[in-house]
Write a protein that holds these residues in place. Structure first.
Motif, mmCIF file in Angstrom:
data_model
loop_
_atom_site.group_PDB
_atom_site.id
_atom_site.type_symbol
_atom_site.label_atom_id
_atom_site.label_comp_id
_atom_site.label_asym_id
_atom_site.label_seq_id
_atom_site.Cartn_x
_atom_site.Cartn_y
_atom_site.Cartn_z
ATOM 1 N N ASN A 132 0.815 -1.224 0.000
ATOM 2 C CA ASN A 132 0.000 0.000 0.000
ATOM 3 C C ASN A 132 0.845 1.268 0.000
ATOM 4 N N TYR A 133 2.031 1.205 -0.578
ATOM 5 C CA TYR A 133 2.868 2.393 -0.682
ATOM 6 C C TYR A 133 2.290 3.347 -1.724
ATOM 7 N N VAL A 134 2.390 4.638 -1.427
ATOM 8 C CA VAL A 134 1.959 5.675 -2.363
ATOM 9 C C VAL A 134 3.192 6.484 -2.773
ATOM 10 N N PRO A 135 3.584 6.468 -4.039
ATOM 11 C CA PRO A 135 4.747 7.260 -4.473
ATOM 12 C C PRO A 135 4.436 8.753 -4.410
ATOM 13 N N LEU A 136 5.353 9.525 -3.808
ATOM 14 C CA LEU A 136 5.175 10.974 -3.716
ATOM 15 C C LEU A 136 6.091 11.734 -4.660
ATOM 16 N N ARG A 137 7.335 11.325 -4.758
ATOM 17 C CA ARG A 137 8.254 11.982 -5.685
ATOM 18 C C ARG A 137 9.461 11.088 -5.917
ATOM 19 N N ASP A 138 10.215 11.409 -6.956
ATOM 20 C CA ASP A 138 11.413 10.647 -7.293
ATOM 21 C C ASP A 138 12.659 11.435 -6.912
ATOM 22 N N TYR A 139 13.658 10.698 -6.454
ATOM 23 C CA TYR A 139 14.976 11.272 -6.205
ATOM 24 C C TYR A 139 15.983 10.577 -7.110
ATOM 25 N N HIS A 140 16.818 11.371 -7.754
ATOM 26 C CA HIS A 140 17.906 10.806 -8.527
ATOM 27 C C HIS A 140 19.194 11.552 -8.189
ATOM 28 N N PHE A 141 20.307 10.958 -8.535
ATOM 29 C CA PHE A 141 21.597 11.590 -8.303
ATOM 30 C C PHE A 141 21.816 12.722 -9.304
ATOM 31 N N ILE A 142 22.362 13.825 -8.811
ATOM 32 C CA ILE A 142 22.888 14.840 -9.718
ATOM 33 C C ILE A 142 24.393 14.937 -9.466
ATOM 34 N N LEU A 173 8.956 22.528 7.503
ATOM 35 C CA LEU A 173 8.382 21.490 6.664
ATOM 36 C C LEU A 173 8.445 20.161 7.419
ATOM 37 N N ILE A 174 8.307 19.061 6.708
ATOM 38 C CA ILE A 174 8.482 17.739 7.307
ATOM 39 C C ILE A 174 9.907 17.294 7.000
ATOM 40 N N THR A 175 10.701 17.136 8.034
ATOM 41 C CA THR A 175 12.108 16.802 7.873
ATOM 42 C C THR A 175 12.498 15.753 8.904
ATOM 43 N N LEU A 176 13.712 15.246 8.769
ATOM 44 C CA LEU A 176 14.285 14.447 9.840
ATOM 45 C C LEU A 176 14.568 15.349 11.033
ATOM 46 N N ASN A 177 14.318 14.855 12.218
ATOM 47 C CA ASN A 177 14.707 15.553 13.442
ATOM 48 C C ASN A 177 16.114 15.091 13.792
ATOM 49 N N ARG A 178 17.101 15.818 13.302
ATOM 50 C CA ARG A 178 18.491 15.373 13.442
ATOM 51 C C ARG A 178 19.046 15.773 14.806
ATOM 52 N N VAL A 261 17.210 5.900 -10.124
ATOM 53 C CA VAL A 261 16.188 6.669 -9.426
ATOM 54 C C VAL A 261 15.713 5.906 -8.194
ATOM 55 N N TYR A 262 15.415 6.661 -7.124
ATOM 56 C CA TYR A 262 14.763 6.107 -5.944
ATOM 57 C C TYR A 262 13.434 6.823 -5.757
ATOM 58 N N HIS A 263 12.405 6.059 -5.415
ATOM 59 C CA HIS A 263 11.051 6.585 -5.344
ATOM 60 C C HIS A 263 10.657 6.778 -3.879
ATOM 61 N N PHE A 264 10.464 8.017 -3.480
ATOM 62 C CA PHE A 264 10.033 8.302 -2.117
ATOM 63 C C PHE A 264 8.548 7.983 -1.995
ATOM 64 N N CYS A 265 8.223 7.086 -1.065
ATOM 65 C CA CYS A 265 6.848 6.609 -0.896
ATOM 66 C C CYS A 265 6.444 6.672 0.573
ATOM 67 N N ILE A 266 5.140 6.692 0.794
ATOM 68 C CA ILE A 266 4.578 6.619 2.143
ATOM 69 C C ILE A 266 3.529 5.519 2.179
ATOM 70 N N CYS A 267 3.549 4.763 3.255
ATOM 71 C CA CYS A 267 2.488 3.805 3.549
ATOM 72 C C CYS A 267 1.785 4.280 4.817
ATOM 73 N N ASN A 281 1.386 15.516 0.522
ATOM 74 C CA ASN A 281 1.812 16.539 -0.429
ATOM 75 C C ASN A 281 3.338 16.551 -0.478
ATOM 76 N N PRO A 282 3.946 16.170 -1.589
ATOM 77 C CA PRO A 282 5.413 16.074 -1.632
ATOM 78 C C PRO A 282 6.118 17.396 -1.374
ATOM 79 N N SER A 283 5.458 18.522 -1.643
ATOM 80 C CA SER A 283 6.100 19.818 -1.425
ATOM 81 C C SER A 283 6.275 20.128 0.059
#
Length: 295
Positions: A132-142, A173-178, A261-267, A281-283
């Motif tokens: 039940n993963y929902v893809p939100l956005r793609d990440y690729h290397f630059i 935003l929504i980030t890691l709490n480092r 490419v890696y696909h950022f998803c949420i379940c 919302n990926p933004s």
């Protein structure tokens, strides 16, 4: 007949078989990383589902806790770790049976709200279909070209300090709490990770693999020009073949792409009680390469 069970890493024999399976599937020595990712996480212990055939592990999928900053509120949610099935059992529907068992356990027996994951092209379809993963956005290397920064900057290479709670300030935003415990656990291996601090006291963590450097995470106050300037410093200091990161900022539109490419998803574990209304919302998400479990 296969048997599926929820497992909490309390049995040395099963742990050893998981390590062997990982090495068999991914062709890497996983002994040190197993202890690190699955047992020593300061945010909490990992949980998994294993598939057993005659009491031997033939498949494994796990999640581990991750500290997040969600619009200024600190929460602990989950990130998906490697899902793997013994090659002799692949194509037999093992993953389709295994995944929902862990999802049901997490929904009924924990307070976690969602799982994030970064499947690649090969595994995205299975994650969407069975987990039940929902893809939100793609990440690729630059990949940063050499000599693109307009002016040289000064940096200092530093070890991770004893306390690091303020080096990566929270974002709206929504980030890691480092927090300090997370940073020391996630990037504390001095043989693998290094930190550079610029003249404005912004911190950047990077890793070297063979003749390549990946910029993994940076102070949320750093922008495109700061990352590009750091790439020039890394080229001049270490002379790698390439310096790369994920397309987390806007510079990816003008710089060459590199690798897969890696696909950022949420379940979502409970669709009726969203942590925040716009979590899908990926933004609203700001994630960097080192925020995943991959590097």
């Amino acid at each position: 007949m296969l048997h599926y069970k929820i497992y909490h890493y309390e049995n040395d024999k099963i742990n050893a078989e998981i390590i062997q399976l990982y090495s068999k599937v991914f062709k890497v020595d996983f002994r040190n990383d197993f202890q690190w990712w699955y047992l020593n996480n300061p945010s909490g212990k990992s949980m998994c589902v294993v598939a057993l055939d005659n009491h031997h592990v033939i498949a494994h999928w796990a999640v581990t806790p991750l500290p997040l900053n969600i619009m200024g509120n600190k929460r602990t949610e989950l990130i998906s770790l490697a899902a793997m099935v013994d090659p002799q059992y692949q194509g037999q529907g093992v993953f389709a049976q295994m995944g929902p068992i862990l999802l049901q356990y997490l929904t009924n027996n924990t307070n976690y709200s969602f799982i994030i994951g970064f499947p690649n092209d090969n595994s995205l379809r299975a994650h969407v279909k069975y987990l039940n993963y929902v893809p939100l956005r793609d990440y690729h290397f630059i990949r940063f070209p050499r000599g693109t920064s307009p002016a040289a900057r000064n940096y200092e290479l530093m070890d991770l300090p004893v306390a690091m709670d303020n080096v990566f300030p929270p974002n709206n935003l929504i980030t890691l709490n480092r927090n300090g415990a997370y940073i020391r656990w996630r990037f504390g291996n001095k043989e693998k990770y290094q930190m550079a601090v610029d003249e404005n006291q912004r911190a950047y963590i990077f890793t070297q693999y063979k003749n390549k450097i990946d910029i993994l995470v940076w102070d949320y106050g750093a922008g495109d020009e700061d990352i590009i300037a750091l790439s020039d410093y890394l080229y001049q200091t270490f002379n790698p073949e390439s310096v790369c990161t994920w397309n987390s900022l806007s510079f990816d539109k003008s710089l060459p792409r590199d690798e897969r490419v890696y696909h950022f998803c949420i379940c979502l574990l409970n669709k009726e009680q969203l942590v925040v209304p716009n979590i899908m919302n990926p933004s609203q998400w700001l994630l960097q390469m080192g925020d995943s479990e991959l590097f």
